[in-house]
Write an enzyme that holds these catalytic residues in place. Structure first.
Site, PDB file in Angstrom:
ATOM      1  N   GLY A 120       0.768  -1.246   0.000  1.00 28.01           N
ATOM      2  CA  GLY A 120       0.000   0.000   0.000  1.00 28.01           C
ATOM      3  C   GLY A 120       0.799   1.296   0.000  1.00 28.01           C
ATOM      4  N   GLU A 138       3.903   4.006   5.840  1.00 31.17           N
ATOM      5  CA  GLU A 138       2.652   3.273   5.648  1.00 31.17           C
ATOM      6  C   GLU A 138       1.633   4.124   4.902  1.00 31.17           C
ATOM      7  OE1 GLU A 138       1.526   0.484   5.739  1.00 31.17           O
ATOM      8  OE2 GLU A 138       1.878  -0.651   7.562  1.00 31.17           O
ATOM      9  N   ASP A 139       0.750   3.472   4.170  1.00 33.73           N
ATOM     10  CA  ASP A 139      -0.376   4.190   3.552  1.00 33.73           C
ATOM     11  C   ASP A 139      -1.449   4.471   4.597  1.00 33.73           C
ATOM     12  OD1 ASP A 139      -0.646   1.421   3.699  1.00 33.73           O
ATOM     13  OD2 ASP A 139      -2.126   1.334   2.102  1.00 33.73           O
ATOM     14  N   ASP A 152      -4.297   1.559  10.939  1.00 33.99           N
ATOM     15  CA  ASP A 152      -5.671   1.187  11.252  1.00 33.99           C
ATOM     16  C   ASP A 152      -5.704   0.588  12.668  1.00 33.99           C
ATOM     17  OD1 ASP A 152      -8.187  -0.155  11.223  1.00 33.99           O
ATOM     18  OD2 ASP A 152      -8.169  -0.278   9.072  1.00 33.99           O
ATOM     19  N   LYS A 161      -6.497   6.100  11.080  1.00 35.31           N
ATOM     20  CA  LYS A 161      -7.871   5.820  11.534  1.00 35.31           C
ATOM     21  C   LYS A 161      -7.805   5.506  13.024  1.00 35.31           C
ATOM     22  CE  LYS A 161     -10.457   3.400   7.916  1.00 35.31           C
ATOM     23  NZ  LYS A 161     -10.961   2.057   7.521  1.00 35.31           N
ATOM     24  N   PHE A 189     -14.354   2.814   4.726  1.00 33.52           N
ATOM     25  CA  PHE A 189     -13.450   2.005   3.910  1.00 33.52           C
ATOM     26  C   PHE A 189     -12.994   2.803   2.703  1.00 33.52           C
ATOM     27  CE2 PHE A 189     -12.122  -1.211   0.851  1.00 33.52           C
ATOM     28  CZ  PHE A 189     -11.165  -1.838   1.634  1.00 33.52           C
TER      29      PHE A 189
HETATM   30  C1  PRP Z   1      -2.682  -2.392   5.096  1.00 26.59           C
HETATM   31  C2  PRP Z   1      -1.803  -1.165   5.191  1.00 26.59           C
HETATM   32  C3  PRP Z   1      -1.027  -1.393   6.440  1.00 26.59           C
HETATM   33  C4  PRP Z   1      -1.987  -2.185   7.302  1.00 26.59           C
HETATM   34  C5  PRP Z   1      -2.585  -1.275   8.327  1.00 26.59           C
HETATM   35  O1  PRP Z   1      -1.968  -3.399   4.472  1.00 26.59           O
HETATM   36  O2  PRP Z   1      -0.968  -1.026   4.082  1.00 26.59           O
HETATM   37  O3  PRP Z   1       0.139  -2.120   6.207  1.00 26.59           O
HETATM   38  O4  PRP Z   1      -2.985  -2.710   6.443  1.00 26.59           O
HETATM   39  O5  PRP Z   1      -3.528  -1.948   9.102  1.00 26.59           O
HETATM   40  P1  PRP Z   1      -3.360  -2.248  10.636  1.00 26.59           P
HETATM   41  O6  PRP Z   1      -2.973  -0.961  11.325  1.00 26.59           O
HETATM   42  O7  PRP Z   1      -4.758  -2.717  11.014  1.00 26.59           O
HETATM   43  O8  PRP Z   1      -2.352  -3.322  10.809  1.00 26.59           O
HETATM   44  P2  PRP Z   1      -2.620  -4.707   3.806  1.00 26.59           P
HETATM   45  O9  PRP Z   1      -2.464  -5.862   4.726  1.00 26.59           O
HETATM   46  O10 PRP Z   1      -3.999  -4.377   3.323  1.00 26.59           O
HETATM   47  O11 PRP Z   1      -1.682  -5.008   2.581  1.00 26.59           O
HETATM   48  P3  PRP Z   1      -1.343  -4.113   1.304  1.00 26.59           P
HETATM   49  O12 PRP Z   1      -0.592  -2.902   1.811  1.00 26.59           O
HETATM   50  O13 PRP Z   1      -0.489  -5.024   0.489  1.00 26.59           O
HETATM   51  O14 PRP Z   1      -2.631  -3.740   0.623  1.00 26.59           O
END
Ligand code: PRP
Length: 179
Positions: free
Chosen positions: A43, A98-99, A102, A130, A151
């Site tokens: 991400g 990070e993107d 959460d 978030k 979302f």
């Molecule tokens: C997403 C995002 C973070 C993580 C954040 O990754 O890029 O790494 O979730 O969520 P958290 O704070 O609840 O841990 P994802 O697992 O969707 O993989 P991606 O980046 O490859 O889409």
């Protein structure tokens, strides 16, 4: 606008401004520290590239692949490494990029496993935050935009691997993930 998007939460213009702000802050905070930006795949790829373009100090980059979401819209909480770093981070000032922050499970896990490698410091930059969803007491040092519990896709964020290419952050129409 992409027809699957209900509304735009963060426009391209707002993204530009926020990324520039974070870039300026990091340039000031890390001058002479030669930080290593670590993009958490997948991400973060778009934020990482924009952020580094807005930093005007000596720095380097590496990437780490981490996965926790599968194809759903909420985290399973289980984190796994899909690609480790290529660089040695011992005595380096690392900035995890990070993107979205959460539940905090991903950053919590990464901070734990990377601390053992003895970096000089670990900082965190996330484009979206978030805070209402947090399960671990994790705060990012640099935050682009704080958002409510909706979302979102775009600017690197996906739903079932789609929409990462959108240049803005959008709210997906509910019927798309209800299908
Ligand atoms: C997403 C995002 C973070 C993580 C954040 O990754 O890029 O790494 O979730 O969520 P958290 O704070 O609840 O841990 P994802 O697992 O969707 O993989 P991606 O980046 O490859 O889409």
């Amino acid at each position: 606008m992409n027809p699957d998007i209900e509304s735009v939460l963060v426009t391209e213009e707002e993204i530009k401004i926020k990324v520039k702000e974070i870039g300026n802050r990091i340039s000031a905070d890390f001058s002479n520290l030669n930080p290593m930006f670590i993009g958490i795949l997948k991400g973060s790829f778009m934020f990482m590239s924009d952020l580094m373009r807005n930093v005007d100090i000596s720095c380097s980059a590496d990437f780490m692949g981490v996965s926790s979401y599968g194809t759903g819209t909420t985290s399973t909480g289980a984190v796994s490494i899909t690609k480790d770093l290529q660089e040695n981070i011992e005595n380096r000032n690392v900035i995890l990029v990070e993107d979205i922050l959460d539940s905090g499970m991903t950053l919590n896990y990464l901070i734990n496993i990377l601390s053992v490698r003895n970096p000089a410091s670990i900082s965190t930059a996330t484009f979206l935050d978030k805070p209402s969803r947090r399960k671990k007491p994790i705060y990012a040092d640099y935050v682009g935009v704080e958002i409510p519990n909706v979302f979102v896709v775009g600017y690197g964020l996906d739903y079932a691997e789609k929409y990462r290419n959108l240049p803005y952050i959008g709210i997906l129409k509910p019927e798309i993930y209800a299908e």
